[in-house]
Design a protein around this motif. Structure first.
Motif, PDB file in Angstrom:
ATOM      1  N   THR A 150       1.159  -1.375  -0.121  1.00 53.25           N
ATOM      2  CA  THR A 150      -0.252  -0.164  -0.273  1.00 53.25           C
ATOM      3  C   THR A 150       0.938   1.031  -0.058  1.00 53.25           C
ATOM      4  OG1 THR A 150       0.453   0.153   2.497  1.00 53.25           O
ATOM      5  CG2 THR A 150      -1.713  -0.760   0.856  1.00 53.25           C
ATOM      6  N   ALA A 151       2.403   1.337   0.360  1.00 50.33           N
ATOM      7  CA  ALA A 151       3.300   1.949   0.183  1.00 50.33           C
ATOM      8  C   ALA A 151       3.152   2.815  -1.163  1.00 50.33           C
ATOM      9  CB  ALA A 151       4.296   1.888   0.800  1.00 50.33           C
ATOM     10  N   ALA A 152       3.395   3.734  -1.572  1.00 49.49           N
ATOM     11  CA  ALA A 152       3.519   4.389  -3.065  1.00 49.49           C
ATOM     12  C   ALA A 152       5.590   4.613  -3.213  1.00 49.49           C
ATOM     13  CB  ALA A 152       3.066   5.836  -3.519  1.00 49.49           C
ATOM     14  N   PRO A 153       5.378   4.385  -4.974  1.00 49.81           N
ATOM     15  CA  PRO A 153       7.227   4.332  -4.267  1.00 49.81           C
ATOM     16  C   PRO A 153       7.602   6.100  -4.448  1.00 49.81           C
ATOM     17  CG  PRO A 153       5.991   3.503  -6.405  1.00 49.81           C
ATOM     18  CD  PRO A 153       4.852   4.016  -5.520  1.00 49.81           C
ATOM     19  N   THR A 154       8.706   6.337  -4.212  1.00 49.48           N
ATOM     20  CA  THR A 154       9.012   7.817  -4.037  1.00 49.48           C
ATOM     21  C   THR A 154      10.035   8.048  -5.203  1.00 49.48           C
ATOM     22  OG1 THR A 154       9.431   7.641  -1.887  1.00 49.48           O
ATOM     23  CG2 THR A 154      10.312   9.456  -2.869  1.00 49.48           C
ATOM     24  N   LEU A 155       9.639   8.994  -5.704  1.00 51.90           N
ATOM     25  CA  LEU A 155      10.579   9.397  -7.705  1.00 51.90           C
ATOM     26  C   LEU A 155      10.645  10.635  -7.325  1.00 51.90           C
ATOM     27  CD1 LEU A 155      11.265   8.932 -10.328  1.00 51.90           C
ATOM     28  CD2 LEU A 155       8.841  10.401 -10.730  1.00 51.90           C
ATOM     29  N   ALA A 175      14.269   6.607  -8.302  1.00 47.21           N
ATOM     30  CA  ALA A 175      13.482   5.875  -8.042  1.00 47.21           C
ATOM     31  C   ALA A 175      13.413   4.748  -7.124  1.00 47.21           C
ATOM     32  CB  ALA A 175      12.091   5.907  -8.683  1.00 47.21           C
ATOM     33  N   THR A 176      12.442   5.037  -5.606  1.00 48.97           N
ATOM     34  CA  THR A 176      12.938   3.844  -4.478  1.00 48.97           C
ATOM     35  C   THR A 176      11.710   3.673  -4.232  1.00 48.97           C
ATOM     36  OG1 THR A 176      12.937   4.982  -2.942  1.00 48.97           O
ATOM     37  CG2 THR A 176      15.101   4.961  -4.116  1.00 48.97           C
ATOM     38  N   ASP A 177      11.529   2.052  -3.909  1.00 43.45           N
ATOM     39  CA  ASP A 177      10.535   1.365  -3.457  1.00 43.45           C
ATOM     40  C   ASP A 177      10.875   0.957  -2.067  1.00 43.45           C
ATOM     41  OD1 ASP A 177       7.239   1.223  -3.824  1.00 43.45           O
ATOM     42  OD2 ASP A 177       7.373  -0.886  -4.406  1.00 43.45           O
ATOM     43  N   ASN A 178       9.680   0.470  -1.347  1.00 40.70           N
ATOM     44  CA  ASN A 178       9.787  -0.773  -0.305  1.00 40.70           C
ATOM     45  C   ASN A 178       9.739  -1.834  -0.416  1.00 40.70           C
ATOM     46  OD1 ASN A 178       6.648  -0.543  -0.879  1.00 40.70           O
ATOM     47  ND2 ASN A 178       6.272  -1.351   1.216  1.00 40.70           N
ATOM     48  N   ASP A 179       9.515  -2.157  -1.878  1.00 40.03           N
ATOM     49  CA  ASP A 179       9.514  -3.767  -2.815  1.00 40.03           C
ATOM     50  C   ASP A 179       9.945  -3.478  -3.257  1.00 40.03           C
ATOM     51  OD1 ASP A 179       9.113  -6.247  -2.983  1.00 40.03           O
ATOM     52  OD2 ASP A 179       7.309  -6.031  -4.518  1.00 40.03           O
ATOM     53  N   ALA A 180       9.788  -3.084  -4.948  1.00 40.42           N
ATOM     54  CA  ALA A 180       9.957  -2.780  -6.145  1.00 40.42           C
ATOM     55  C   ALA A 180       9.760  -2.149  -7.389  1.00 40.42           C
ATOM     56  CB  ALA A 180      10.999  -4.303  -6.495  1.00 40.42           C
ATOM     57  N   ILE A 181      10.131  -1.680  -7.743  1.00 39.86           N
ATOM     58  CA  ILE A 181       9.145  -0.542  -9.115  1.00 39.86           C
ATOM     59  C   ILE A 181       9.226  -1.467 -10.502  1.00 39.86           C
ATOM     60  CG2 ILE A 181      10.188   0.918 -10.441  1.00 39.86           C
ATOM     61  CD1 ILE A 181       9.823   2.316  -7.913  1.00 39.86           C
ATOM     62  N   ALA A 182       8.351  -1.719 -10.911  1.00 34.77           N
ATOM     63  CA  ALA A 182       7.420  -2.936 -11.758  1.00 34.77           C
ATOM     64  C   ALA A 182       7.358  -1.774 -12.918  1.00 34.77           C
ATOM     65  CB  ALA A 182       6.274  -3.213 -11.882  1.00 34.77           C
ATOM     66  N   PHE A 228       6.888  12.379 -16.249  1.00 37.51           N
ATOM     67  CA  PHE A 228       7.229  11.058 -15.175  1.00 37.51           C
ATOM     68  C   PHE A 228       6.293  10.495 -13.983  1.00 37.51           C
ATOM     69  CE2 PHE A 228      10.437  14.219 -16.594  1.00 37.51           C
ATOM     70  CZ  PHE A 228      11.758  14.041 -17.822  1.00 37.51           C
ATOM     71  N   VAL A 229       6.547   8.722 -14.086  1.00 34.73           N
ATOM     72  CA  VAL A 229       5.549   8.275 -13.745  1.00 34.73           C
ATOM     73  C   VAL A 229       6.453   6.828 -12.879  1.00 34.73           C
ATOM     74  CG1 VAL A 229       3.698   6.855 -12.816  1.00 34.73           C
ATOM     75  CG2 VAL A 229       3.794   9.034 -14.129  1.00 34.73           C
ATOM     76  N   VAL A 230       6.326   6.831 -12.134  1.00 34.36           N
ATOM     77  CA  VAL A 230       6.980   4.668 -11.539  1.00 34.36           C
ATOM     78  C   VAL A 230       5.636   4.509 -10.943  1.00 34.36           C
ATOM     79  CG1 VAL A 230       9.390   5.946 -11.347  1.00 34.36           C
ATOM     80  CG2 VAL A 230       7.375   5.795  -9.323  1.00 34.36           C
ATOM     81  N   GLU A 231       6.489   2.882 -11.285  1.00 31.35           N
ATOM     82  CA  GLU A 231       4.137   2.587 -11.039  1.00 31.35           C
ATOM     83  C   GLU A 231       5.375   1.301 -10.021  1.00 31.35           C
ATOM     84  OE1 GLU A 231       0.829   0.270 -11.779  1.00 31.35           O
ATOM     85  OE2 GLU A 231       2.036   1.145 -13.965  1.00 31.35           O
ATOM     86  N   ASP A 232       5.035   0.492  -8.246  1.00 32.64           N
ATOM     87  CA  ASP A 232       5.181  -0.396  -8.619  1.00 32.64           C
ATOM     88  C   ASP A 232       5.031  -1.999  -8.464  1.00 32.64           C
ATOM     89  OD1 ASP A 232       3.273  -0.749  -6.806  1.00 32.64           O
ATOM     90  OD2 ASP A 232       4.892   0.057  -5.198  1.00 32.64           O
ATOM     91  N   ILE A 233       4.490  -3.076  -8.063  1.00 33.79           N
ATOM     92  CA  ILE A 233       4.356  -4.268  -8.281  1.00 33.79           C
ATOM     93  C   ILE A 233       2.861  -4.100  -7.936  1.00 33.79           C
ATOM     94  CG2 ILE A 233       6.537  -5.473  -8.724  1.00 33.79           C
ATOM     95  CD1 ILE A 233       5.363  -6.572  -6.865  1.00 33.79           C
ATOM     96  N   GLY A 235       0.632  -1.794  -8.177  1.00 38.11           N
ATOM     97  CA  GLY A 235      -0.019  -0.683  -8.477  1.00 38.11           C
ATOM     98  C   GLY A 235       0.000   0.979  -7.716  1.00 38.11           C
ATOM     99  N   ASN A 236       0.601   0.722  -6.963  1.00 40.75           N
ATOM    100  CA  ASN A 236       0.798   2.103  -6.856  1.00 40.75           C
ATOM    101  C   ASN A 236       1.945   2.650  -7.593  1.00 40.75           C
ATOM    102  OD1 ASN A 236      -0.810   1.049  -3.558  1.00 40.75           O
ATOM    103  ND2 ASN A 236       1.097  -0.007  -3.451  1.00 40.75           N
ATOM    104  N   LYS A 237       1.643   4.285  -7.905  1.00 41.28           N
ATOM    105  CA  LYS A 237       2.600   5.240  -8.462  1.00 41.28           C
ATOM    106  C   LYS A 237       2.979   6.171  -7.640  1.00 41.28           C
ATOM    107  CE  LYS A 237      -0.033   3.836 -12.932  1.00 41.28           C
ATOM    108  NZ  LYS A 237      -1.075   3.969 -14.000  1.00 41.28           N
ATOM    109  N   ALA A 238       4.039   6.941  -8.761  1.00 43.08           N
ATOM    110  CA  ALA A 238       4.391   8.129  -8.093  1.00 43.08           C
ATOM    111  C   ALA A 238       5.067   8.773  -9.437  1.00 43.08           C
ATOM    112  CB  ALA A 238       5.753   8.378  -7.162  1.00 43.08           C
TER     113      ALA A 238
END
Length: 267
Positions: A150-155, A175-182, A228-233, A235-238
């Motif tokens: 449920t945590a969004a990535p940081t761009l 960019a960083t994420d608590n899991d992984a950027i997809a 620019f947008v990043v999305e984790d696995i 579906g959370n986006k930044a």
């Protein structure tokens, strides 16, 4: 009352208490203990205890993707409990016929807990198994939880590098994420010789699962608008910039490249 009669009654009471103790220890079957008060003449009152799982809760640890399961056992003080386990299976097609892995639950202040080693994206099936009263078993229904991040990535920033010879933009993300950027997304528009966007400006989307993201067929000295947008696995986006307020840069071979784009960057 004569002495012999008193002796008979005393022996009878001893046998009755022995029978009640045996019944309480062995549970009477099916997770119940029945104690009948036979000492009050005509009284037929009965106290019944049921061993049951209560307050069952499963939550996702957002740092690890593990599932934390906690629960209590109602009336456990009336039963001789030998083990308490959480059985789990990951991503199975048929949870009712799956092979389950057992975890021993630890008790703290009346609450049992265990941590299932899952990861983001898993579907976890779990149930509670309690062994008690010398061979009896209580097993709960199968529950499930989807391990969702449920945590969004940081761009933090984006780096744009222009290659005038190849006519390309090469774009890297910080960019960083608590899991992984997809997925990494670059939205761009060729503005021609104008350095502003309008209501008719159309953005083209390019996405990639690895870096850098490359944009080809760049026209020298034209202006380009980006966001620019990043999305984790999960579906959370930044997002960095947006369609109405994009970052604008000119494909100028004499400029200093790469350009590092942050939210504070001015176009």
């Amino acid at each position: 009352m004569r002495k012999k009669e008193r002796q008979i009654i005393t022996v009878g009471l001893i046998l009755l208490f022995a029978a009640i103790g045996w019944w309480a220890y062995h549970g009477g079957g099916g997770g119940f203990v029945d104690i009948t008060n036979a000492l009050s003449g005509n009284s037929t009152s009965t106290t019944t205890y049921e061993l049951a799982v209560s307050n069952l809760l499963a939550t996702v640890d957002q740092a690890t993707g593990h599932v934390l399961v906690s629960f209590q056992l109602a009336n456990e003080e009336h039963f001789n409990i030998s083990s308490v386990q959480i059985l789990y299976a990951l991503n199975v097609a048929d949870p009712n016929n799956a092979t389950y892995t057992a975890l021993n639950a630890t008790a703290e202040n009346g609450t049992y807990k265990a941590e299932i080693p899952s990861k983001f994206g898993d579907v976890v099936y779990y149930k509670i198994k309690v062994s008690y009263n010398a061979g009896k078993t209580l097993e709960s229904d199968v529950k499930s939880i989807t391990v969702k991040d449920t945590a969004a990535p940081t761009l933090n920033s984006v780096s744009i590098n222009y290659n005038s010879t190849a006519g390309t933009f090469s774009i890297d993300f910080n960019a960083t994420d608590n899991d992984a950027i997809a997925t990494y997304y670059v939205y761009y528009a060729d503005l021609g010789t104008s350095s502003t966007v309008s209501n008719t400006t159309t953005f083209t989307a390019v996405n990639a699962t690895s870096l850098p993201v490359v944009i080809s067929n760049v026209t020298a000295n034209n202006y380009y608008a980006f966001y620019f947008v990043v999305e984790d696995i999960s579906g959370n986006k930044a997002m960095l910039y947006n369609e109405t307020s994009p970052y604008i840069v000119q494909a100028n071979a004499t400029a200093t490249w790469p350009v590092v784009v942050t939210e504070q960057s001015s176009s």
